[in-house]
Design an enzyme around this catalytic site. Structure first.
Site, mmCIF file in Angstrom:
data_model
loop_
_atom_site.group_PDB
_atom_site.id
_atom_site.type_symbol
_atom_site.label_atom_id
_atom_site.label_comp_id
_atom_site.label_asym_id
_atom_site.label_seq_id
_atom_site.Cartn_x
_atom_site.Cartn_y
_atom_site.Cartn_z
ATOM 1 N N GLU A 91 0.867 -1.148 -0.042
ATOM 2 C CA GLU A 91 -0.027 0.079 0.044
ATOM 3 C C GLU A 91 1.051 1.286 0.073
ATOM 4 O OE1 GLU A 91 -3.008 1.530 3.793
ATOM 5 O OE2 GLU A 91 -1.746 -0.067 3.943
ATOM 6 N N ILE A 93 1.331 4.838 1.328
ATOM 7 C CA ILE A 93 1.194 5.848 2.220
ATOM 8 C C ILE A 93 1.407 7.517 1.940
ATOM 9 C CG2 ILE A 93 1.239 6.501 4.566
ATOM 10 C CD1 ILE A 93 0.402 3.512 4.145
ATOM 11 N N ASP A 194 15.392 -0.766 12.975
ATOM 12 C CA ASP A 194 16.188 0.033 12.261
ATOM 13 C C ASP A 194 15.596 1.613 12.134
ATOM 14 O OD1 ASP A 194 18.265 1.002 10.734
ATOM 15 O OD2 ASP A 194 17.342 0.148 8.717
HETATM 16 P P1 ADP Z 1 15.243 1.025 0.974
HETATM 17 O O1 ADP Z 1 14.842 -0.200 1.469
HETATM 18 O O2 ADP Z 1 15.621 1.081 -0.319
HETATM 19 O O3 ADP Z 1 15.853 1.855 2.038
HETATM 20 P P2 ADP Z 1 12.727 2.240 1.614
HETATM 21 O O4 ADP Z 1 11.682 1.243 2.230
HETATM 22 O O5 ADP Z 1 13.175 3.062 3.007
HETATM 23 O O6 ADP Z 1 13.689 1.925 0.730
HETATM 24 O O7 ADP Z 1 11.797 3.541 0.993
HETATM 25 C C1 ADP Z 1 12.439 4.689 0.194
HETATM 26 C C2 ADP Z 1 11.566 5.609 0.587
HETATM 27 O O8 ADP Z 1 10.059 5.459 0.121
HETATM 28 C C3 ADP Z 1 11.181 5.747 1.999
HETATM 29 O O9 ADP Z 1 12.256 6.732 2.804
HETATM 30 C C4 ADP Z 1 10.174 6.696 1.932
HETATM 31 O O10 ADP Z 1 9.885 8.172 1.839
HETATM 32 C C5 ADP Z 1 9.276 5.880 0.944
HETATM 33 N N1 ADP Z 1 8.306 4.868 1.242
HETATM 34 C C6 ADP Z 1 8.604 3.666 1.641
HETATM 35 N N2 ADP Z 1 7.343 2.860 2.037
HETATM 36 C C7 ADP Z 1 6.482 3.679 1.190
HETATM 37 C C8 ADP Z 1 5.070 3.453 1.348
HETATM 38 N N3 ADP Z 1 4.662 2.252 1.754
HETATM 39 N N4 ADP Z 1 4.154 4.420 1.014
HETATM 40 C C9 ADP Z 1 4.929 5.611 0.664
HETATM 41 N N5 ADP Z 1 6.177 5.996 0.691
HETATM 42 C C10 ADP Z 1 6.962 4.954 1.044
#
Ligand code: ADP
Length: 286
Positions: A91, A93, A194
């Site tokens: 999803e 967000i 983390d």
């Molecule tokens: P990585 O594992 O490569 O570090 P992240 O899971 O931290 O990637 O996701 C990268 C960026 O995407 C996050 O810093 C956040 O801003 C955005 N993000 C992550 N998950 C979501 C989500 N479910 N909905 C909206 N934005 C998201």
């Protein structure tokens, strides 16, 4: 994102895709927002050899936290590989920068998560911290878990990578002597694992969401230590959190000891620029 993957995701969702946007901010994977006529989804892609395992353990962590009903996580829709690329679909967000009230709610909900406990320290499955393997082999005591599953593997990796010498690394006995008096009466708590500022989101209506976990059962101050490593969260977060969970005269020392793990991880991931911070903890405690 290539055309074949886009149609594959559209088939998975059973919805047509109107637009795909790149999302910045991830260290490890490529990330996209996918809009369909009615919904938005978040897709992470990674072509590394262990990427499917990474996404599998991320999905498991998100679901573990979600099941506690203490703090939200984005709903995971799928993880798999398409051609040579692993993906994780969840999803999307819509988020905003946190107000002081939002940070307070994050603190309260994190404290509620940390009240979820288990028999042992660790977890039934290993996961990753960044792109490094994180062993969660279960132990009865926090002292054993923290030494054998957290500090030693990172100290050994730093030696293999020639980022630390054998002489600079404390012996097991020395680590035990230092930590024994600091680790008193610690119970397993479900952690994010983390928790830096890039790993939570505040939705447009002010709901906190945890993302990108490296979860296991450990001492709750570990998440606080990570939150403080690069500047810290809003003061309202800590006030709310510590109105629910106690701190004592050794909390600040333990926080440095827990930051030591994350600094070793950064040393191993990003190299020598983290040596100075690692060295100052080695000098102060060991
Ligand atoms: P990585 O594992 O490569 O570090 P992240 O899971 O931290 O990637 O996701 C990268 C960026 O995407 C996050 O810093 C956040 O801003 C955005 N993000 C992550 N998950 C979501 C989500 N479910 N909905 C909206 N934005 C998201």
């Amino acid at each position: 994102m290539n055309h074949d993957l886009r149609s594959y995701v559209s088939t998975l969702l059973k919805e047509s895709i109107i637009k795909v946007f790149s999302v910045q901010g991830g260290d490890i994977s490529k990330a996209y927002r996918i809009d369909t006529p009615k919904n938005s989804y978040f897709l992470k892609l990674n072509g590394a050899i262990n990427a499917k395992k990474m996404f599998q353990s991320e999905a498991h962590g998100l679901q573990l936290i979600r099941k506690t009903s203490t703090i939200k996580t984005p709903k995971v829709l799928a993880y798999d590989t398409f051609e040579d690329t692993a993906f994780l679909l969840m999803e999307f967000i819509e988020n905003k920068s946190p107000s002081s009230e939002d940070s307070k709610n994050l603190g309260l909900q994190l404290a509620a998560l940390h009240k979820c406990t288990s028999e042992d320290f660790g977890l039934g499955q290993d996961n990753f911290i960044g792109s490094l393997a994180q062993s969660n082999t279960q132990h009865k005591t926090w002292l054993d878990f923290y030494i054998y599953e957290r500090l030693l593997p990172q100290l050994e990796l730093a030696q293999q990578k020639r980022l630390l010498s054998k002489n600079e690394c404390p012996s097991i006995q020395k680590i035990e002597d230092v930590l024994e008096s600091l680790f008193v009466d610690i119970k397993p708590a479900l952690l994010h694992g983390d928790l830096w500022s890039g790993n939570y989101l505040i939705s447009k209506d002010g709901t906190p969401y945890l993302i990108d976990p490296a979860s296991y059962y450990g001492h709750y101050e570990v998440d606080i230590a990570m939150s403080k490593l690069f500047g810290g969260f809003d003061t309202s977060f800590y006030e709310a959190y510590f109105s629910n969970l106690k701190s004592d005269k050794n909390t600040s020392a333990r926080i440095e000891i827990y930051q030591f793990y994350y600094l070793l991880v950064h040393l191993n991931l990003f190299g020598h620029s983290y040596y100075g911070s690692v060295f100052s903890i080695l000098k102060k405690y060991f």
